[in-house]
Design an enzyme around this catalytic site. Sequence first.
Site, short mmCIF file in Angstrom:
data_model
loop_
_atom_site.label_atom_id
_atom_site.label_comp_id
_atom_site.label_asym_id
_atom_site.label_seq_id
_atom_site.Cartn_x
_atom_site.Cartn_y
_atom_site.Cartn_z
N GLN A 111 0.82 -1.22 0.00
CA GLN A 111 0.00 0.00 0.00
C GLN A 111 0.86 1.27 0.00
O GLN A 111 0.47 2.29 -0.56
CB GLN A 111 -0.93 -0.03 1.22
N LYS A 126 -2.81 -0.95 6.64
CA LYS A 126 -3.79 -2.01 6.33
C LYS A 126 -4.24 -2.63 7.64
O LYS A 126 -3.53 -2.59 8.64
CB LYS A 126 -3.13 -3.09 5.47
N GLY A 165 -12.62 -0.43 2.69
CA GLY A 165 -12.97 -1.83 2.44
C GLY A 165 -11.82 -2.63 1.84
O GLY A 165 -10.82 -2.09 1.39
N ASP A 166 -11.99 -3.92 1.86
CA ASP A 166 -11.11 -4.89 1.16
C ASP A 166 -11.92 -6.19 1.14
O ASP A 166 -13.15 -6.15 1.30
CB ASP A 166 -9.77 -5.05 1.90
N THR A 209 -12.13 0.63 -8.27
CA THR A 209 -10.98 -0.28 -8.44
C THR A 209 -11.10 -1.01 -9.79
O THR A 209 -10.14 -1.07 -10.57
CB THR A 209 -10.88 -1.28 -7.28
N ASN A 240 -16.19 -7.08 -5.38
CA ASN A 240 -16.24 -5.67 -5.77
C ASN A 240 -15.33 -5.37 -6.97
O ASN A 240 -15.76 -4.75 -7.95
CB ASN A 240 -15.84 -4.80 -4.57
#
Length: 444
Positions: A111, A126, A165-166, A209, A240
């Site tokens: 990241q 994260k 989110g993830d 994304t 997603n």
Amino acid sequence: MSYVDEVIEQVIAKNPAEPEFHQAVKEVLESLRPVVDANEEKYRKEAILERIVNPERQFKFRVPWVDDKGQVRVNTGYRVQFNSAIGPYKGGLRLHPSVNLGIIKFLGFEQIFKNSLTGLPIGGGKGGSDFDPKGKSDREIMAFCQSFMTELCKYIGADTDVPAGDIGTGAREIGYMFGQYKRIRGVYEGVLTGKGLSYGGSLARTEATGYGLLYITKEMLKSNGVDIAGKTIAVSGAGNVAIYAIQKAQEMGAKVVTCSDSTGWIYDPDGIDVATLKDVKEVKRARLTEYKAARPNAEYHEGKGVWTVKCDIALPCATQNELDVEDAKTLVANGCIAVCEGANMPTTLEATQYLQDNKVYFVPGKAANAGGVATSALEMSQNSERLSWTFEEVDSKLQGIMVNIFHNLDEAAKKYGFEGNYVVGANIAGFEKVVDAMLAQGVC
Ligand code: NDP
Ligand code: 2IT
């Protein structure tokens, strides 16, 4: 021994049993060799590599919650604040039974460079938990999210650390967490991104994304003289990232024939029907067998197999190490010309090498999936100015960011004599800005 090799060795010795973290560090540091060699004396004196591989701070905490039967359950929560040289920590929260400290550290490390590539002022972080949202009732999800945030809220804030989110964390979970943060901290601020539109979310964040992945893929192909229209694409995942990647690919005139989840995969010769996929995954939260039931022409297969389908372009959008060297060999044998990573580190190091050796265009996740976090940063800007931008405004900024990322990494690769190696380009371009900020801020 070279400085890079020394630091890789230290990371492995000091962080045993964290193979994904070792993998991410190796990928980044190996490709930084040209920059590190050119600045070895200065970087060694400043311990730049030792500092960049050690998180500034990491939290591990207990998350107790009560299930629908009245049973108390206990999960483990994590937040790793990796590097704040260029901005507040920013990065998602993963909820999946496989989560452990090593996975969160690999994601947090990646990241740092991804966020730098966006050109926006966000540092790397994260978090997440080994909680499994599958099969849980809404009340159980809320109970978990409230307990998780009761501890997490001590460490985050709109100007310090902004999660999102993830895997396993979508709009529903972000909503419950936001509510709990507000209740405990008593402030209404943009502490999370990926929020619902009625309480500070940004238009186009949900799509960002997947859309961003297609914007950079199209730009990369264009710069190599290839048109994405008419191409056949294999996508993995059905969450997603995958859903909005499929949607945008189709809008660009490509045909996406596959998707997958953790139990099986779909081959749809007519092209994946996004409305059906959304209904199965976003509304019903069901398995892909339901997709097959709604689309009789499609095939459903148990297990793993997306990469066996003949395609021009492969977009892995599920999870880490889902594309190994055997998959890479099959893709090459089937004539695949490009692999662009929607997920974080979905391709093993060996597979990446094989693809590059066989002249497959390869765009690593830290560049290819940066559209999500970039749009999160745009959500932070909107929250700060207490305004909401239109979908078109956000989407056009996202397109500009993704095109820019591609040209930055393309130029960085060329500058160091690695033309066409987008892994080297992405790592160098991301690293240079972070190091510059770290050096300017002294020993910290
Ligand atoms: P979701 O939870 O929405 O979807 C994840 C998808 O991948 C699901 O189809 C899931 O299947 C599948 N999957 C997850 N874990 C595994 C596994 N161990 N084996 C096989 N399939 C698996 O997550 P996202 O789409 O948000 O995330 C996908 C990837 O993209 C991750 O690597 C994430 O880190 C990365 N990413 C996400 C961003 C975002 O904005 N959301 C931004 C940048 C990167 P099932 O439904 O069965 O669980
Ligand atoms: O991996 C990622 O970049 C994300 N999960 C999105 C992070 C964010 O802050 O939007």
